[in-house]
Design a protein around this motif. Structure first.
Motif, PDB file in Angstrom:
ATOM      1  N   ALA A 122       0.823  -1.210   0.000  1.00 30.24           N
ATOM      2  CA  ALA A 122       0.000   0.000   0.000  1.00 30.24           C
ATOM      3  C   ALA A 122       0.854   1.257   0.000  1.00 30.24           C
ATOM      4  O   ALA A 122       0.575   2.204  -0.740  1.00 30.24           O
ATOM      5  N   SER A 123       1.922   1.233   0.771  1.00 31.76           N
ATOM      6  CA  SER A 123       2.745   2.461   0.867  1.00 31.76           C
ATOM      7  C   SER A 123       3.234   2.882  -0.521  1.00 31.76           C
ATOM      8  O   SER A 123       3.283   4.058  -0.864  1.00 31.76           O
TER       9      SER A 123
ATOM     10  N   ARG B 294       1.721   1.819  -3.439  1.00 33.37           N
ATOM     11  CA  ARG B 294       0.561   2.053  -4.315  1.00 33.37           C
ATOM     12  C   ARG B 294       0.008   3.457  -4.130  1.00 33.37           C
ATOM     13  O   ARG B 294      -0.413   4.125  -5.052  1.00 33.37           O
ATOM     14  N   TRP B 295       0.034   3.909  -2.851  1.00 34.23           N
ATOM     15  CA  TRP B 295      -0.614   5.187  -2.574  1.00 34.23           C
ATOM     16  C   TRP B 295       0.345   6.377  -2.615  1.00 34.23           C
ATOM     17  O   TRP B 295      -0.073   7.510  -2.464  1.00 34.23           O
TER      18      TRP B 295
END
Ligand code: SDX
Length: 429
Positions: free
Chosen positions: A424-425, A427-428
């Motif tokens: 996530a880190s 991806r975002w």
């Protein structure tokens, strides 16, 4: 000629002989048909199990083309006319009609197990005032598994018998209390002087009188309705009971799953939906426009159609006659005329004839239940009380069936494969 298929797999040119037994082939035999050594064998894709036999059973026989329904070989018409619900329950569970001694013992056991633990009252009172009684029934049946932890000992015949007696005995108490909760009325305890169905009516409708006196004609009509709902081979809710029961959980948890399945409007919830549909139609004059709505796919004609019956549901025929007996006491339900006109029009209309849609068990039952002063949300609870012996007979057969395994069907996978995961880190960011 032999009872077998010769299947040629055109991918390999190989031929396989597949035995036919009792009008079926074993899916496992298809599993032997492979395109190559490292490929899985053939499976059967059958959403809703439209053409799949899940078990061998001697409980109920249905012939959908001929409108035949038999419990342990006895035609439903004879049982409805000559038997009682508790005798039919005994037949379904034990596979034979009881002797007098067996019947008296059975009735005594059921009568003296109608009480539930006092704590059931307190958690029933935890529901909102407008909680649907089927939600309350599903929860309270499941909760009974916590009051009888020995019920998980499903391999012991005496234990199975005890739980079966308890569930048949307590279902009316739970159903009646759910009804009283919704009405804000005090719960009525079982009255052991009364028969099974009369006691149920007492727990539903008794107020300040010392003894509830039900009209014998109404008691008989409701007993017949329970008989008609007692079992129906591998219907949706029975399939749920068997599937959950196949994990070897206790019978209360398995039957709670059956209550959940029955709750649905395509299954036992249809009787409630029929009443709401008839009320919405409101008058005979509105029937043609409603029928148009059905043909346009905007409506379903609730109480019509069946997976198995393709000519008529023998139970609907009996219930339609029972209407007259009940209305003699209660007065005719004005919705009956709309229902009869709807049936007449539908049975003459090509749309329904082509799809073999006929009234099922739910089409007329709601009219009788309403005449008993039951609100529509209680109709499926009545269905559940009637179906309990059938669920338990099927569960008991499952537990003793050496061919049965835990229910775990295959699937055809349609999703993506072997994707790379990005945290996530990243991806975002
Ligand atoms: C019960 O299985 C059992 O034994 C159940 C039961 C028991 O005792 O346990 O008998 C109790 O559940 C009785 C059924 C109560 N349900 C209803 O009355 C709800 C309305 N009926 C339908 O939803 C439907 O008929 C079922 C669910 C009962 C049966 O569904 P199927 O066998 O999956 O049939 P289907 O949905 O494939 O329908 C076939 C065709 C379709 O038309 P096309 O897409 O081919 O054009 O018939 C149509 C359906 O749209 N259709 C209906 C209809 N029922 C089927 N169209 C309008 N109104 C209906 N009621």
């Amino acid at each position: 000629m032999t009872d077998s298929l010769t299947v040629r797999d055109n991918r390999t040119g190989l031929e396989y002989d597949v035995p036919i037994l009792d009008g079926a082939i074993k899916a496992a035999d298809l599993g032997k048909i492979k395109a190559g050594d490292d490929t899985p064998g053939l499976a059967v894709y059958d959403p809703g199990f439209v053409n799949t036999a899940s078990c061998r059973s001697s409980v109920t026989y249905i012939d959908g083309e001929k409108g035949i329904l038999e419990y342990r070989g006895f035609p439903i018409e004879q049982l409805a006319e000559k038997s009682s619900f508790l005798e039919v329950a005994y037949l379904l569970i034990n596979g034979a009609l009881p002797t007098k001694a067996e019947y008296d013992a059975w009735v005594h056991e059921i009568t003296y197990h109608t009480f539930v633990h006092e704590n059931v009252k307190s958690f029933m009172q935890g529901f909102r005032y407008d909680a649907h009684p089927m939600g309350m029934l599903m929860a309270s049946v499941g909760a009974l598994s916590t009051f009888y932890p020995d019920a998980r000992n499903i391999s012991d015949a005496d234990n199975r018998h005890m739980q079966i007696v308890r569930m048949i005995a307590k279902m009316p108490t739970l159903g009646a209390w759910a009804f009283r909760h919704a009405q804000g009325k005090p719960y009525v305890y079982p009255d052991n002087d009364l028969g099974y169905t009369a006691n149920f009516l007492s727990m539903l409708f008794k107020m300040s009188e010392s003894k509830f006196e039900a009209d014998e004609r109404l008691v008989r009509a409701l007993d017949v309705l329970f008989i008609l709902h007692a079992d129906h081979e591998q219907n949706c809710s029975t399939n749920a009971v068997r599937s959950v029961g196949s994990s070897q959980v206790d019978p209360y948890s398995a039957v709670a799953a059956g209550v959940g399945a029955l709750y649905g409007p395509l299954h036992g919830g249809a009787n409630e939906a029929v009443l709401r549909m008839l009320r919405r139609i409101g008058s005979k004059e509105n029937i043609p426009s409603f029928i148009e709505g059905v043909k346009n796919g905007n409506e379903k004609l609730m109480g019509f159609g069946h997976r198995v019956y393709k000519n008529f549901d023998p139970r609907a025929t009996i219930i339609k006659k029972a209407c007259d007996d009940v209305f003699e006491v209660t007065g005719v339900n004005p919705l009956l005329e709309i229902a009869k006109e709807l049936e007449k029009i539908a049975l003459e209309d090509e749309y329904f004839i082509k799809r073999k849609l006929y009234p099922n068990v739910d089409f007329y039952s709601g009219l009788i239940y309403e005449a008993f002063q039951f609100p529509p949300e209680m109709f499926t609870v009545l269905f559940a009380i009637g179906r309990t012996p059938g669920w338990l007979a099927q569960w008991s057969e499952l537990v003793q069936d050496k061919e049965q395994k835990i229910a775990r069907p295959k699937q055809i996978y349609t999703g993506p494969r072997t994707l790379d995961f990005t945290p996530a880190s990243e991806r975002w960011a």
